[in-house]
Design a protein around this motif. Structure first.
Motif, PDB file in Angstrom:
ATOM      1  N   GLN A  83      15.034  86.228 -28.883  1.00  0.00           N
ATOM      2  CA  GLN A  83      15.177  85.303 -27.745  1.00  0.00           C
ATOM      3  C   GLN A  83      13.840  85.102 -27.009  1.00  0.00           C
ATOM      4  O   GLN A  83      13.768  85.140 -25.791  1.00  0.00           O
ATOM      5  CB  GLN A  83      16.262  85.793 -26.789  1.00  0.00           C
ATOM      6  N   ILE A  84      12.793  84.862 -27.796  1.00  0.00           N
ATOM      7  CA  ILE A  84      11.474  84.623 -27.199  1.00  0.00           C
ATOM      8  C   ILE A  84      11.089  83.146 -27.264  1.00  0.00           C
ATOM      9  O   ILE A  84      10.004  82.768 -26.820  1.00  0.00           O
ATOM     10  CB  ILE A  84      10.378  85.486 -27.871  1.00  0.00           C
ATOM     11  N   ALA A  85      11.979  82.314 -27.813  1.00  0.00           N
ATOM     12  CA  ALA A  85      11.731  80.872 -27.850  1.00  0.00           C
ATOM     13  C   ALA A  85      13.066  80.141 -27.809  1.00  0.00           C
ATOM     14  O   ALA A  85      14.089  80.675 -28.263  1.00  0.00           O
ATOM     15  CB  ALA A  85      10.961  80.480 -29.103  1.00  0.00           C
ATOM     16  N   ILE A  86      13.045  78.928 -27.247  1.00  0.00           N
ATOM     17  CA  ILE A  86      14.264  78.113 -27.279  1.00  0.00           C
ATOM     18  C   ILE A  86      14.237  77.121 -28.440  1.00  0.00           C
ATOM     19  O   ILE A  86      15.255  76.583 -28.831  1.00  0.00           O
ATOM     20  CB  ILE A  86      14.484  77.369 -25.944  1.00  0.00           C
ATOM     21  N   GLN A  87      13.037  76.878 -28.982  1.00  0.00           N
ATOM     22  CA  GLN A  87      12.888  76.063 -30.179  1.00  0.00           C
ATOM     23  C   GLN A  87      11.731  76.616 -30.999  1.00  0.00           C
ATOM     24  O   GLN A  87      10.765  77.122 -30.431  1.00  0.00           O
ATOM     25  CB  GLN A  87      12.585  74.604 -29.823  1.00  0.00           C
ATOM     26  N   ALA A  88      11.835  76.510 -32.320  1.00  0.00           N
ATOM     27  CA  ALA A  88      10.740  76.937 -33.198  1.00  0.00           C
ATOM     28  C   ALA A  88      10.822  76.158 -34.502  1.00  0.00           C
ATOM     29  O   ALA A  88      11.910  75.968 -35.045  1.00  0.00           O
ATOM     30  CB  ALA A  88      10.820  78.433 -33.467  1.00  0.00           C
ATOM     31  N   TYR A  89       9.678  75.703 -34.959  1.00  0.00           N
ATOM     32  CA  TYR A  89       9.614  74.877 -36.170  1.00  0.00           C
ATOM     33  C   TYR A  89       8.474  75.346 -37.061  1.00  0.00           C
ATOM     34  O   TYR A  89       7.501  75.921 -36.585  1.00  0.00           O
ATOM     35  CB  TYR A  89       9.338  73.410 -35.829  1.00  0.00           C
ATOM     36  N   ALA A  90       8.593  75.042 -38.336  1.00  0.00           N
ATOM     37  CA  ALA A  90       7.480  75.210 -39.270  1.00  0.00           C
ATOM     38  C   ALA A  90       7.530  74.055 -40.251  1.00  0.00           C
ATOM     39  O   ALA A  90       8.612  73.671 -40.699  1.00  0.00           O
ATOM     40  CB  ALA A  90       7.578  76.531 -40.012  1.00  0.00           C
ATOM     41  N   PHE A  91       6.392  73.483 -40.556  1.00  0.00           N
ATOM     42  CA  PHE A  91       6.386  72.454 -41.587  1.00  0.00           C
ATOM     43  C   PHE A  91       5.002  72.326 -42.211  1.00  0.00           C
ATOM     44  O   PHE A  91       3.985  72.595 -41.572  1.00  0.00           O
ATOM     45  CB  PHE A  91       6.892  71.098 -41.083  1.00  0.00           C
ATOM     46  N   ALA A  92       5.019  71.939 -43.481  1.00  0.00           N
ATOM     47  CA  ALA A  92       3.784  71.773 -44.247  1.00  0.00           C
ATOM     48  C   ALA A  92       3.395  70.306 -44.251  1.00  0.00           C
ATOM     49  O   ALA A  92       4.197  69.451 -44.606  1.00  0.00           O
ATOM     50  CB  ALA A  92       3.980  72.277 -45.671  1.00  0.00           C
ATOM     51  N   MET A  93       2.169  70.017 -43.831  1.00  0.00           N
ATOM     52  CA  MET A  93       1.634  68.662 -43.917  1.00  0.00           C
ATOM     53  C   MET A  93       0.646  68.638 -45.075  1.00  0.00           C
ATOM     54  O   MET A  93      -0.561  68.794 -44.894  1.00  0.00           O
ATOM     55  CB  MET A  93       0.939  68.266 -42.616  1.00  0.00           C
ATOM     56  N   ALA A  94       1.192  68.535 -46.281  1.00  0.00           N
ATOM     57  CA  ALA A  94       0.352  68.471 -47.472  1.00  0.00           C
ATOM     58  C   ALA A  94      -0.076  67.020 -47.657  1.00  0.00           C
ATOM     59  O   ALA A  94       0.700  66.186 -48.101  1.00  0.00           O
ATOM     60  CB  ALA A  94       1.112  68.978 -48.686  1.00  0.00           C
ATOM     61  N   ASN A  95      -1.289  66.719 -47.292  1.00  0.00           N
ATOM     62  CA  ASN A  95      -1.789  65.348 -47.317  1.00  0.00           C
ATOM     63  C   ASN A  95      -2.489  65.039 -48.637  1.00  0.00           C
ATOM     64  O   ASN A  95      -2.535  65.865 -49.534  1.00  0.00           O
ATOM     65  CB  ASN A  95      -2.753  65.126 -46.152  1.00  0.00           C
ATOM     66  N   GLU A  96      -3.064  63.843 -48.714  1.00  0.00           N
ATOM     67  CA  GLU A  96      -3.806  63.445 -49.914  1.00  0.00           C
ATOM     68  C   GLU A  96      -4.972  64.393 -50.163  1.00  0.00           C
ATOM     69  O   GLU A  96      -5.326  64.679 -51.296  1.00  0.00           O
ATOM     70  CB  GLU A  96      -4.306  62.010 -49.732  1.00  0.00           C
ATOM     71  N   ASP A  97      -5.583  64.872 -49.080  1.00  0.00           N
ATOM     72  CA  ASP A  97      -6.567  65.950 -49.147  1.00  0.00           C
ATOM     73  C   ASP A  97      -5.917  67.181 -48.504  1.00  0.00           C
ATOM     74  O   ASP A  97      -4.875  67.061 -47.858  1.00  0.00           O
ATOM     75  CB  ASP A  97      -7.850  65.560 -48.401  1.00  0.00           C
ATOM     76  N   PRO A  98      -6.517  68.362 -48.659  1.00  0.00           N
ATOM     77  CA  PRO A  98      -5.906  69.560 -48.073  1.00  0.00           C
ATOM     78  C   PRO A  98      -5.565  69.368 -46.593  1.00  0.00           C
ATOM     79  O   PRO A  98      -6.357  68.819 -45.822  1.00  0.00           O
ATOM     80  CB  PRO A  98      -6.990  70.622 -48.273  1.00  0.00           C
ATOM     81  N   GLY A  99      -4.356  69.806 -46.215  1.00  0.00           N
ATOM     82  CA  GLY A  99      -3.854  69.585 -44.864  1.00  0.00           C
ATOM     83  C   GLY A  99      -3.602  70.881 -44.115  1.00  0.00           C
ATOM     84  O   GLY A  99      -4.360  71.841 -44.228  1.00  0.00           O
ATOM     85  N   LEU A 100      -2.479  70.896 -43.368  1.00  0.00           N
ATOM     86  CA  LEU A 100      -2.166  72.050 -42.532  1.00  0.00           C
ATOM     87  C   LEU A 100      -0.714  72.468 -42.705  1.00  0.00           C
ATOM     88  O   LEU A 100       0.181  71.631 -42.866  1.00  0.00           O
ATOM     89  CB  LEU A 100      -2.372  71.719 -41.042  1.00  0.00           C
ATOM     90  N   PHE A 101      -0.489  73.775 -42.646  1.00  0.00           N
ATOM     91  CA  PHE A 101       0.850  74.318 -42.457  1.00  0.00           C
ATOM     92  C   PHE A 101       0.931  74.714 -40.998  1.00  0.00           C
ATOM     93  O   PHE A 101       0.100  75.479 -40.508  1.00  0.00           O
ATOM     94  CB  PHE A 101       1.088  75.548 -43.348  1.00  0.00           C
ATOM     95  N   MET A 102       1.924  74.169 -40.287  1.00  0.00           N
ATOM     96  CA  MET A 102       1.985  74.366 -38.844  1.00  0.00           C
ATOM     97  C   MET A 102       3.294  74.993 -38.423  1.00  0.00           C
ATOM     98  O   MET A 102       4.355  74.713 -39.000  1.00  0.00           O
ATOM     99  CB  MET A 102       1.827  73.019 -38.131  1.00  0.00           C
ATOM    100  N   SER A 103       3.221  75.853 -37.436  1.00  0.00           N
ATOM    101  CA  SER A 103       4.418  76.379 -36.794  1.00  0.00           C
ATOM    102  C   SER A 103       4.259  76.270 -35.303  1.00  0.00           C
ATOM    103  O   SER A 103       3.134  76.337 -34.774  1.00  0.00           O
ATOM    104  CB  SER A 103       4.692  77.822 -37.232  1.00  0.00           C
ATOM    105  N   PHE A 104       5.392  76.095 -34.618  1.00  0.00           N
ATOM    106  CA  PHE A 104       5.364  75.782 -33.187  1.00  0.00           C
ATOM    107  C   PHE A 104       6.597  76.394 -32.536  1.00  0.00           C
ATOM    108  O   PHE A 104       7.696  76.328 -33.085  1.00  0.00           O
ATOM    109  CB  PHE A 104       5.402  74.259 -33.026  1.00  0.00           C
ATOM    110  N   GLY A 105       6.400  77.034 -31.405  1.00  0.00           N
ATOM    111  CA  GLY A 105       7.520  77.590 -30.666  1.00  0.00           C
ATOM    112  C   GLY A 105       7.373  77.407 -29.178  1.00  0.00           C
ATOM    113  O   GLY A 105       6.255  77.403 -28.660  1.00  0.00           O
TER     114      GLY A 105
END
Length: 204
Positions: free
Chosen positions: A182-204
């Motif tokens: 119970q340290i976050a009310i929302q949390a996400y993770a997603f991979a932005m694999a673009n045409e060139d190397p991108g980012l894997f991001m997580s957010f809470g």
């Protein structure tokens, strides 16, 4: 779409109208929306050379600076058949559809070579940490990791990892970070694999 490629009218009146529309979109979707700046802030820190360091919508300065000539050049360069994919679906008559495609698209000039960025982002040498002050009620944490480009085995694995971490009620983030600790009310993770190397991001 045929008309758009052949006869789009690009003039100063249209430019100014669309400029205002896009500026308002930026205000609504990013500037004045809680927690909407974090992806742009991550990319700005993760990339120093590659165009990915800018969000596609650009900054207000970019939008204000674009000229009629910029828009015309963009149109002539990118609104061409060799930079487009025609996708047709539904209960169609194949023969008639092919005839229409021939009629409306066959005479459109192909266009020149489509410019592609060839900038290779240098490796990150160290962890980057920063604090962004924003108009929000609860603090948030955003984490980004550089990842390989789309189409690689690693990119597919990271897409699967993002589903395991944050997709649905049984996801790891839901069960551990939100319901368990119970340290976050929302949390996400997603991979932005673009045409060139991108980012894997997580957010809470």
């Amino acid at each position: 779409e045929s008309e758009r490629m052949l006869h789009a009218k690009v003039d100063q009146i249209g430019v100014e109208t669309q400029r205002k529309v896009v500026m308002e979109e930026k205000r609504q979707r990013i500037d004045n929306r809680p927690y909407a700046t974090w992806i742009g802030e991550l990319y700005k820190r993760a990339f120093k050379e590659h165009p990915y360091r800018w969000q596609p919508i650009g900054s207000m300065d970019h939008l204000a600076a674009a000229t009629e000539e910029d828009y015309k050049k963009f149109y002539k360069t990118f609104y061409v058949p060799n930079n487009a994919t025609l996708s047709i679906a539904g209960d169609i008559d194949i023969k008639q559809t092919k005839a229409w495609i021939e009629k409306y698209f066959s005479d459109i000039p192909k266009g020149g070579e489509i410019p592609r960025p060839n900038i290779v982002e240098p490796p990150l040498k160290e962890e980057i940490r920063d604090i962004i002050y924003d108009n929000i009620n609860l603090p948030a944490v955003a984490i980004g990791y550089r990842i390989p480009k789309q189409g690689t085995k690693e990119a597919y694995a990271l897409e699967m990892a993002s589903d395991i971490l944050s997709s649905g009620e049984s996801s790891r983030f839901r069960k551990s970070i939100i319901d368990g600790q119970q340290i976050a009310i929302q949390a996400y993770a997603f991979a932005m694999a673009n045409e060139d190397p991108g980012l894997f991001m997580s957010f809470g």
